[in-house]
Write a protein that holds these residues in place. Structure first.
Motif, PDB file in Angstrom:
ATOM      1  N   GLU A  31      11.495   0.415   4.800  1.00  0.00           N
ATOM      2  CA  GLU A  31      11.557   0.120   6.232  1.00  0.00           C
ATOM      3  C   GLU A  31      10.746  -1.152   6.533  1.00  0.00           C
ATOM      4  O   GLU A  31      11.181  -2.024   7.280  1.00  0.00           O
ATOM      5  CB  GLU A  31      10.941   1.321   6.969  1.00  0.00           C
ATOM      6  N   LEU A  32       9.559  -1.238   5.903  1.00  0.00           N
ATOM      7  CA  LEU A  32       8.678  -2.388   6.129  1.00  0.00           C
ATOM      8  C   LEU A  32       9.120  -3.623   5.353  1.00  0.00           C
ATOM      9  O   LEU A  32       8.956  -4.749   5.818  1.00  0.00           O
ATOM     10  CB  LEU A  32       7.235  -2.034   5.714  1.00  0.00           C
ATOM     11  N   TYR A  42       0.844  -1.203   0.000  1.00  0.00           N
ATOM     12  CA  TYR A  42       0.000   0.000   0.000  1.00  0.00           C
ATOM     13  C   TYR A  42       0.879   1.253   0.000  1.00  0.00           C
ATOM     14  O   TYR A  42       0.609   2.221  -0.728  1.00  0.00           O
ATOM     15  CB  TYR A  42      -0.930   0.016   1.213  1.00  0.00           C
ATOM     16  N   TRP A  43       1.931   1.233   0.811  1.00  0.00           N
ATOM     17  CA  TRP A  43       2.849   2.376   0.850  1.00  0.00           C
ATOM     18  C   TRP A  43       3.518   2.580  -0.518  1.00  0.00           C
ATOM     19  O   TRP A  43       3.704   3.725  -0.960  1.00  0.00           O
ATOM     20  CB  TRP A  43       3.912   2.164   1.933  1.00  0.00           C
ATOM     21  N   ALA A  49       6.978   8.192   1.562  1.00  0.00           N
ATOM     22  CA  ALA A  49       6.281   6.907   1.405  1.00  0.00           C
ATOM     23  C   ALA A  49       7.265   5.797   1.041  1.00  0.00           C
ATOM     24  O   ALA A  49       7.183   4.682   1.574  1.00  0.00           O
ATOM     25  CB  ALA A  49       5.189   7.023   0.347  1.00  0.00           C
ATOM     26  N   TYR A  50       8.231   6.099   0.137  1.00  0.00           N
ATOM     27  CA  TYR A  50       9.234   5.078  -0.211  1.00  0.00           C
ATOM     28  C   TYR A  50      10.073   4.690   1.014  1.00  0.00           C
ATOM     29  O   TYR A  50      10.446   3.525   1.174  1.00  0.00           O
ATOM     30  CB  TYR A  50      10.149   5.574  -1.330  1.00  0.00           C
ATOM     31  N   GLU A  51      10.326   5.677   1.860  1.00  0.00           N
ATOM     32  CA  GLU A  51      11.092   5.392   3.077  1.00  0.00           C
ATOM     33  C   GLU A  51      10.353   4.364   3.943  1.00  0.00           C
ATOM     34  O   GLU A  51      10.958   3.454   4.506  1.00  0.00           O
ATOM     35  CB  GLU A  51      11.301   6.690   3.860  1.00  0.00           C
ATOM     36  N   ARG A  52       9.024   4.505   3.992  1.00  0.00           N
ATOM     37  CA  ARG A  52       8.213   3.542   4.756  1.00  0.00           C
ATOM     38  C   ARG A  52       8.236   2.160   4.100  1.00  0.00           C
ATOM     39  O   ARG A  52       8.295   1.140   4.785  1.00  0.00           O
ATOM     40  CB  ARG A  52       6.759   4.035   4.864  1.00  0.00           C
ATOM     41  N   VAL A  53       8.215   2.140   2.754  1.00  0.00           N
ATOM     42  CA  VAL A  53       8.214   0.849   2.041  1.00  0.00           C
ATOM     43  C   VAL A  53       9.463   0.054   2.398  1.00  0.00           C
ATOM     44  O   VAL A  53       9.384  -1.114   2.797  1.00  0.00           O
ATOM     45  CB  VAL A  53       8.152   1.024   0.504  1.00  0.00           C
ATOM     46  N   ALA A  67      11.427  -0.968  -4.912  1.00  0.00           N
ATOM     47  CA  ALA A  67      11.197   0.191  -4.036  1.00  0.00           C
ATOM     48  C   ALA A  67      12.504   0.951  -3.802  1.00  0.00           C
ATOM     49  O   ALA A  67      12.540   2.185  -3.856  1.00  0.00           O
ATOM     50  CB  ALA A  67      10.589  -0.256  -2.714  1.00  0.00           C
ATOM     51  N   TRP A  68      13.599   0.222  -3.546  1.00  0.00           N
ATOM     52  CA  TRP A  68      14.897   0.872  -3.354  1.00  0.00           C
ATOM     53  C   TRP A  68      15.297   1.651  -4.612  1.00  0.00           C
ATOM     54  O   TRP A  68      15.772   2.789  -4.516  1.00  0.00           O
ATOM     55  CB  TRP A  68      15.974  -0.168  -3.048  1.00  0.00           C
ATOM     56  N   LEU A  69      15.090   1.032  -5.761  1.00  0.00           N
ATOM     57  CA  LEU A  69      15.474   1.684  -7.031  1.00  0.00           C
ATOM     58  C   LEU A  69      14.661   2.965  -7.243  1.00  0.00           C
ATOM     59  O   LEU A  69      15.208   4.012  -7.593  1.00  0.00           O
ATOM     60  CB  LEU A  69      15.277   0.716  -8.208  1.00  0.00           C
ATOM     61  N   ASP A  70      13.344   2.864  -7.034  1.00  0.00           N
ATOM     62  CA  ASP A  70      12.475   4.040  -7.234  1.00  0.00           C
ATOM     63  C   ASP A  70      12.791   5.143  -6.222  1.00  0.00           C
ATOM     64  O   ASP A  70      12.796   6.335  -6.564  1.00  0.00           O
ATOM     65  CB  ASP A  70      10.997   3.640  -7.110  1.00  0.00           C
ATOM     66  N   TYR A  71      13.038   4.728  -4.984  1.00  0.00           N
ATOM     67  CA  TYR A  71      13.365   5.683  -3.925  1.00  0.00           C
ATOM     68  C   TYR A  71      14.636   6.459  -4.302  1.00  0.00           C
ATOM     69  O   TYR A  71      14.671   7.701  -4.239  1.00  0.00           O
ATOM     70  CB  TYR A  71      13.556   4.896  -2.625  1.00  0.00           C
TER      71      TYR A  71
END
Length: 467
Positions: free
Chosen positions: A368-369, A342-343, A362-366, A376-380
């Motif tokens: 982290e979870l 969801y994040w 929001a990516y930071e939350r992804v 997610a790391w790449l997009d962040y």
């Protein structure tokens, strides 16, 4: 003194109940034989009225003071109403009258089990095993106790003994599947159910559990065959249709899955989970109006089903209605705040809306979870790179590599960032690591920085690994 009337076991049980109620109304005193009293007690138990059943049991014990059965019934009913002290006392009296009655030890075991006094529960169940003629239910209780103690291997042993006693004990079949699931031992589960089916080919529960075991092993075609047999034996078996639908989804046969999910409606009331599953199939088929309609039916039925709210968001996102999608993603998130998917969807929608700060958070939350989510790391890191924050982008990828040391994609992205920063030697070191992890994926580097296709040093290194 009131006249006493006697009612015997030849009477219709309903007649006995009517006579008993008449006696209570009239404050009279009738005599009932033991069988009539048992019928009356059972009637109130079936009516889910333990208070009245207990009243009858106490009256019966007064009239038949040497019949252990009424003390046992009392104990059972006292246990149901959480009066454990009185229940134990009734069982002690029953044991003095008829110590060989297995029910005394079964009920005592039940009480100890509910109190989490497992050693004493087992002691009583073992005693009951010695005395009872039919032991499958006692074996099942012993299996439950071992489950509660976290000893699933021993629980399996007793469940198998239970099924040897009674091949048709459905609870034991399902509990066995549960234990194999907890132990993540699906291979043995498959083996057991196949052997069981050899002896009991018309057990729909065994075919169903076999299908579930195949599903967990990722053998979806075999799972579908097993579910088909379960349905063939019991055509109203809604759970088998539902799980067959899930297996078809895993094989990406979405149109077939929809038909199978719809079959469940013939045998049980439509429910939110099935509507949601149908919505997801339509979503995969990119029929977003249909998908959204089923997701909406789902949330109408169960407003707490986060996946359905999320699904509505996905359909809107697909139509590039990002602002609306965010609203539904957030509704899903309100229900399940720690859901990384969801994040991720929120981060992506915020990015598409140009809300970089919100996307970054929001990516930071992804990550982290779910630190194993490479995308997610790449997009962040991309957000920071686009914002010319190269140091930050490199830090993010460095953290990503720590969590995912086998992921070639991360090393290639690090090469791109280091080149962009002008740290060529370090970039070449990472290129070697990337090629060592997966030389086939070197195109990722050129997708991100196309100009590097002209770099002879890089091409030479890539060619060396490709050969």
């Amino acid at each position: 003194m009131e006249d006493e009337f006697e009612f015997g076991f030849t009477e219709d049980p309903k007649f006995s109940v009517e006579r008993y109620e008449e006696m209570i109304r009239n404050h009279d005193q009738y005599f009932f034989d033991a069988q009539a009293f048992e019928n009356i007690i059972d009637y109130y138990i079936e009516k889910n009225d333990p208070a009245k059943a207990l009243q009858v049991a106490e009256y019966a014990a007064d009239q038949h003071p040497f019949a252990a059965v009424f003390l046992i019934k009392q104990a059972q009913l006292l246990a149901i109403t959480n009066r454990t002290g009185a229940a134990f006392a009734a069982l002690d009296k029953a044991a003095m009258l008829e110590a060989s009655d297995a029910d005394i030890y079964i009920i005592r075991g039940n009480i100890f089990e509910s109190m989490e006094r497992y050693a004493e529960a087992l002691e009583n169940y073992e005693k009951a095993l010695e005395l009872a003629e039919e032991t499958d239910e006692i074996l099942l209780h012993i299996a439950y106790v071992y489950q509660n103690m976290g000893d699933y291997e021993t629980s399996i042993t007793y469940l198998k003994l239970c099924l040897q006693q009674n091949m048709e004990n459905q609870d034991a079949l399902y509990e066995l599947a549960f234990c194999y699931d907890v132990l993540d031992n699906q291979e043995e589960s498959v083996q057991f159910y196949q052997q069981y089916i050899d002896n009991e080919p018309y057990s729909y529960a065994a075919w169903y559990n076999l299908g579930n075991a195949f599903t967990k092993l990722g053998l979806f075609e075999k799972a579908i065959d097993a579910y088909d047999y379960a349905i063939l034996i019991k055509d109203s078996f809604a759970s088998a249709y539902f799980n067959k639908g899930n297996a078809l989804v895993n094989l990406e046969k979405y149109a077939e899955a929809i038909e199978v999910y719809r079959h469940t409606f013939e045998y049980e009331q439509p429910n939110a989970d099935t509507y949601c599953a149908i919505g997801e199939c339509y979503e995969k088929l990119e029929q977003m109006d249909d998908a959204r309609a089923f997701y909406k039916k789902s949330v109408k039925m169960d407003p707490k089903l986060a996946d359905a709210w999320f699904g509505i968001g996905v359909t809107l996102d697909f139509e590039e209605r990002y602002f609306e999608a965010l609203h539904f993603y957030r509704k899903a998130l309100d229900i399940d705040l720690s859901n990384a998917d969801y994040w991720f969807a929120i981060a992506d929608a915020e990015y598409k809306l140009g809300h970089m700060k919100e996307a970054e958070e929001a990516y930071e939350r992804v990550v982290e979870l779910n630190p194993l989510d490479i995308d997610a790391w790449l997009d962040y890191s991309s957000i920071l790179y686009e914002d010319q924050r190269l140091e930050g982008a490199i830090e993010i990828i460095s953290e990503a590599i720590k969590n995912n040391p086998e992921a070639a994609e991360l090393y290639y992205r690090m090469v791109a960032y280091l080149f962009a920063k002008g740290e060529y030697n370090e970039a070449l070191n990472y290129l070697e690591l990337a090629l060592g992890a997966d030389p086939e994926k070197h195109y990722i580097l050129f997708d991100y920085l196309p100009q590097l296709q002209e770099n002879k040093v890089i091409l030479d290194i890539i060619n060396r690994y490709s050969k």
